[in-house]
Design an enzyme around this catalytic site. Structure first.
Site, PDB file in Angstrom:
ATOM      1  N   SER A  50      -7.065  -5.959  -6.796  1.00  0.00           N
ATOM      2  CA  SER A  50      -6.839  -7.413  -6.775  1.00  0.00           C
ATOM      3  C   SER A  50      -8.145  -8.122  -6.421  1.00  0.00           C
ATOM      4  O   SER A  50      -9.001  -7.537  -5.731  1.00  0.00           O
ATOM      5  CB  SER A  50      -5.800  -7.757  -5.697  1.00  0.00           C
ATOM      6  OG  SER A  50      -5.792  -9.145  -5.431  1.00  0.00           O
ATOM      7  N   TYR A  63      -2.410  -7.387   3.095  1.00  0.00           N
ATOM      8  CA  TYR A  63      -2.357  -7.090   1.653  1.00  0.00           C
ATOM      9  C   TYR A  63      -3.780  -6.860   1.135  1.00  0.00           C
ATOM     10  O   TYR A  63      -4.055  -5.872   0.438  1.00  0.00           O
ATOM     11  CB  TYR A  63      -1.699  -8.253   0.888  1.00  0.00           C
ATOM     12  CG  TYR A  63      -1.840  -8.123  -0.617  1.00  0.00           C
ATOM     13  CD1 TYR A  63      -1.077  -7.195  -1.327  1.00  0.00           C
ATOM     14  CD2 TYR A  63      -2.743  -8.921  -1.330  1.00  0.00           C
ATOM     15  CE1 TYR A  63      -1.210  -7.059  -2.703  1.00  0.00           C
ATOM     16  CE2 TYR A  63      -2.878  -8.795  -2.707  1.00  0.00           C
ATOM     17  CZ  TYR A  63      -2.108  -7.865  -3.397  1.00  0.00           C
ATOM     18  OH  TYR A  63      -2.253  -7.734  -4.761  1.00  0.00           O
TER      19      TYR A  63
HETATM   20  N1  LIG Z   1       0.394 -11.220  -9.988  1.00  0.00           N
HETATM   21  C1  LIG Z   1      -0.719 -11.404  -9.324  1.00  0.00           C
HETATM   22  O1  LIG Z   1      -1.110 -12.545  -9.044  1.00  0.00           O
HETATM   23  C2  LIG Z   1      -1.573 -10.221  -8.926  1.00  0.00           C
HETATM   24  C3  LIG Z   1      -2.922 -10.457  -8.578  1.00  0.00           C
HETATM   25  C4  LIG Z   1      -3.718  -9.380  -8.206  1.00  0.00           C
HETATM   26  C5  LIG Z   1      -3.201  -8.096  -8.208  1.00  0.00           C
HETATM   27  N2  LIG Z   1      -1.909  -7.890  -8.548  1.00  0.00           N
HETATM   28  C6  LIG Z   1      -1.425  -6.504  -8.506  1.00  0.00           C
HETATM   29  O2  LIG Z   1      -0.842  -6.194  -9.756  1.00  0.00           O
HETATM   30  C7  LIG Z   1       0.114  -5.150  -9.591  1.00  0.00           C
HETATM   31  C8  LIG Z   1       1.392  -5.519 -10.331  1.00  0.00           C
HETATM   32  O3  LIG Z   1       1.975  -6.668  -9.736  1.00  0.00           O
HETATM   33  P1  LIG Z   1       2.664  -7.819 -10.610  1.00  0.00           P
HETATM   34  O4  LIG Z   1       1.872  -9.041 -10.447  1.00  0.00           O
HETATM   35  O5  LIG Z   1       2.967  -7.345 -11.965  1.00  0.00           O
HETATM   36  O6  LIG Z   1       4.010  -8.034  -9.743  1.00  0.00           O
HETATM   37  P2  LIG Z   1       5.546  -7.750 -10.118  1.00  0.00           P
HETATM   38  O7  LIG Z   1       5.922  -8.532 -11.307  1.00  0.00           O
HETATM   39  O8  LIG Z   1       6.287  -7.980  -8.839  1.00  0.00           O
HETATM   40  O9  LIG Z   1       5.553  -6.204 -10.472  1.00  0.00           O
HETATM   41  C9  LIG Z   1       5.345  -5.216  -9.490  1.00  0.00           C
HETATM   42  C10 LIG Z   1       5.902  -3.907  -9.989  1.00  0.00           C
HETATM   43  O10 LIG Z   1       5.727  -2.903  -8.969  1.00  0.00           O
HETATM   44  C11 LIG Z   1       6.983  -2.266  -8.776  1.00  0.00           C
HETATM   45  N3  LIG Z   1       7.138  -1.703  -7.449  1.00  0.00           N
HETATM   46  C12 LIG Z   1       6.965  -2.295  -6.258  1.00  0.00           C
HETATM   47  N4  LIG Z   1       7.265  -1.436  -5.262  1.00  0.00           N
HETATM   48  C13 LIG Z   1       7.614  -0.265  -5.871  1.00  0.00           C
HETATM   49  C14 LIG Z   1       8.021   0.998  -5.412  1.00  0.00           C
HETATM   50  N5  LIG Z   1       8.114   1.267  -4.096  1.00  0.00           N
HETATM   51  N6  LIG Z   1       8.319   1.972  -6.301  1.00  0.00           N
HETATM   52  C15 LIG Z   1       8.221   1.720  -7.631  1.00  0.00           C
HETATM   53  N7  LIG Z   1       7.841   0.534  -8.138  1.00  0.00           N
HETATM   54  C16 LIG Z   1       7.547  -0.443  -7.259  1.00  0.00           C
HETATM   55  C17 LIG Z   1       7.997  -3.370  -9.015  1.00  0.00           C
HETATM   56  O11 LIG Z   1       9.272  -2.804  -9.211  1.00  0.00           O
HETATM   57  P3  LIG Z   1      10.614  -3.530  -8.621  1.00  0.00           P
HETATM   58  O12 LIG Z   1      10.869  -4.669  -9.548  1.00  0.00           O
HETATM   59  O13 LIG Z   1      11.624  -2.437  -8.639  1.00  0.00           O
HETATM   60  O14 LIG Z   1      10.260  -3.985  -7.222  1.00  0.00           O
HETATM   61  C18 LIG Z   1       7.412  -4.000 -10.258  1.00  0.00           C
HETATM   62  O15 LIG Z   1       7.709  -3.241 -11.405  1.00  0.00           O
HETATM   63  C19 LIG Z   1       0.296  -4.968  -8.080  1.00  0.00           C
HETATM   64  O16 LIG Z   1      -0.426  -3.830  -7.654  1.00  0.00           O
HETATM   65  C20 LIG Z   1      -0.328  -6.233  -7.503  1.00  0.00           C
HETATM   66  O17 LIG Z   1      -0.832  -6.027  -6.200  1.00  0.00           O
HETATM   67  C21 LIG Z   1      -1.076  -8.921  -8.905  1.00  0.00           C
END
Ligand SMILES: NC(=O)c1ccc[n+]([C@@H]2O[C@H](COP(=O)([O-])OP(=O)(O)OC[C@H]3O[C@@H](n4cnc5c(N)ncnc54)[C@H](OP(=O)(O)O)[C@@H]3O)[C@@H](O)[C@H]2O)c1
Length: 275
Positions: free
Chosen positions: A146, A157
């Site tokens: 991130s 985080y």
């Molecule tokens: N969106 C942003 O602004 C942003 C910015 C920087 C970095 N990121 C990073 O991008 C990555 C993806 O996030 P996203 O933005 O796509 O958010 P998201 O839409 O909430 O997706 C997160 C995914 O991770 C899964 N997950 C969480 N805990 C888990 C567990 N214990 N076991 C298996 N799966 C799990 C969730 O599954 P469930 O639905 O079952 O919980 C979901 O499929 C993360 O690592 C996040 O830190 C996001």
């Protein structure tokens, strides 16, 4: 003419493929010809992605599991190898944020972030490298970090994402003599379900600033049409998950002697939430 299926005959795993960035990456890799193993906890969402991949002529499998359980991470890698005989791409994407100050934070939410964002990712790296070595793959490990890892005051985080950067760099050094490359991707704010544990006032303010009438509820996923609309109306502040997925596709389709070490994909305006 460019090859539209550069990942044909490759096996890829994407963790957290049931939503947001992971879902977009899984679909991109599937469209590019890889057999994609979508790993996550929400079958229905992954079923839709599987269908999208199959509509493009690709192959996808679903594996239910919790990334915090190290045995389940190993089982995920084992089942992809058992089904296809190989592993070429491992995208350690599953992650989450519980924002909050250090003085008022809840140790259980810190444990969840550490076990998901850090422990699950390291175990995913280790299991995947062993599998890639055993099939002599020209492999790619992609870790989703991130932009929070670029700031030193990004809270617990942010600390987990600093850890992801250190793990990616250390593993890259360890694999210099292997045919396995390591890419660390740092997305900026992206329109996904990531804000599900953020304060409601913050989320609802962004939704209303983007001109929509919708009230988000704590812990709930936003409907895909709300996420799409949000991103379209707030392009300066919120990136699109498919733009991150395109960056991943770029990294994993380079020749093996090219290590795309780090990528930052972010919208034009930076949005930081006080941790
Ligand atoms: N969106 C942003 O602004 C942003 C910015 C920087 C970095 N990121 C990073 O991008 C990555 C993806 O996030 P996203 O933005 O796509 O958010 P998201 O839409 O909430 O997706 C997160 C995914 O991770 C899964 N997950 C969480 N805990 C888990 C567990 N214990 N076991 C298996 N799966 C799990 C969730 O599954 P469930 O639905 O079952 O919980 C979901 O499929 C993360 O690592 C996040 O830190 C996001």
């Amino acid at each position: 003419m460019p090859n539209s299926r550069p990942l044909e005959n490759r096996t890829a795993i994407v963790t957290g493929a049931s939503s947001g960035i992971g879902r977009a990456i899984a679909e991109k890799l599937g469209e590019a010809g890889a057999h994609v193993f979508l790993a996550g906890r929400n079958t229905q969402a992954m079923q839709e992605s599987k269908q999208n991949i199959e509509k493009c002529g690709g192959v996808a499998s679903i594996q239910i599991g919790d990334i915090r359980d190290t045995a389940q991470v190993q089982a995920l890698v084992d089942s992809a190898v058992a089904a296809t005989g190989r592993l070429d791409i491992m995208v350690n994407n599953a992650g989450l944020e519980f924002p909050g100050s250090i003085m008022e934070g809840d140790p259980e939410s810190w444990r969840t972030m550490l076990e998901t964002n850090v422990l699950g990712l390291i175990v995913g790296c280790q299991a995947a490298v062993k599998a890639m070595r055993s099939c002599n793959a020209q492999g790619h490990i992609v870790n989703i970090s991130s932009v929070s890892a670029q700031r030193n005051n990004s809270g617990v985080y942010g600390a987990t994402k600093h850890a992801v950067n250190v793990i990616s760099s250390s593993l890259r050094d360890e694999l210099e003599e292997d045919t396995i490359r390591v890419t660390n991707v740092m997305p900026g704010a992206t329109s996904t379900n990531f804000a599900r544990h953020f304060p409601r006032e913050f989320v609802n303010k962004i939704i209303s600033l983007s001109g929509m009438e919708f009230e988000a509820k704590e812990g709930e996923h936003l409907p895909p049409e709300v996420l799409d609309e949000l991103q379209k109306n707030a392009k300066q502040l919120l990136g699109n998950a498919y733009d991150v997925a395109n960056a991943v596709l770029y990294a994993v389709t380079q020749p093996i002697e090219v290590n795309v070490a780090e990528i930052v994909v972010r919208p034009p305006r930076a949005m930081t939430l006080a941790h």
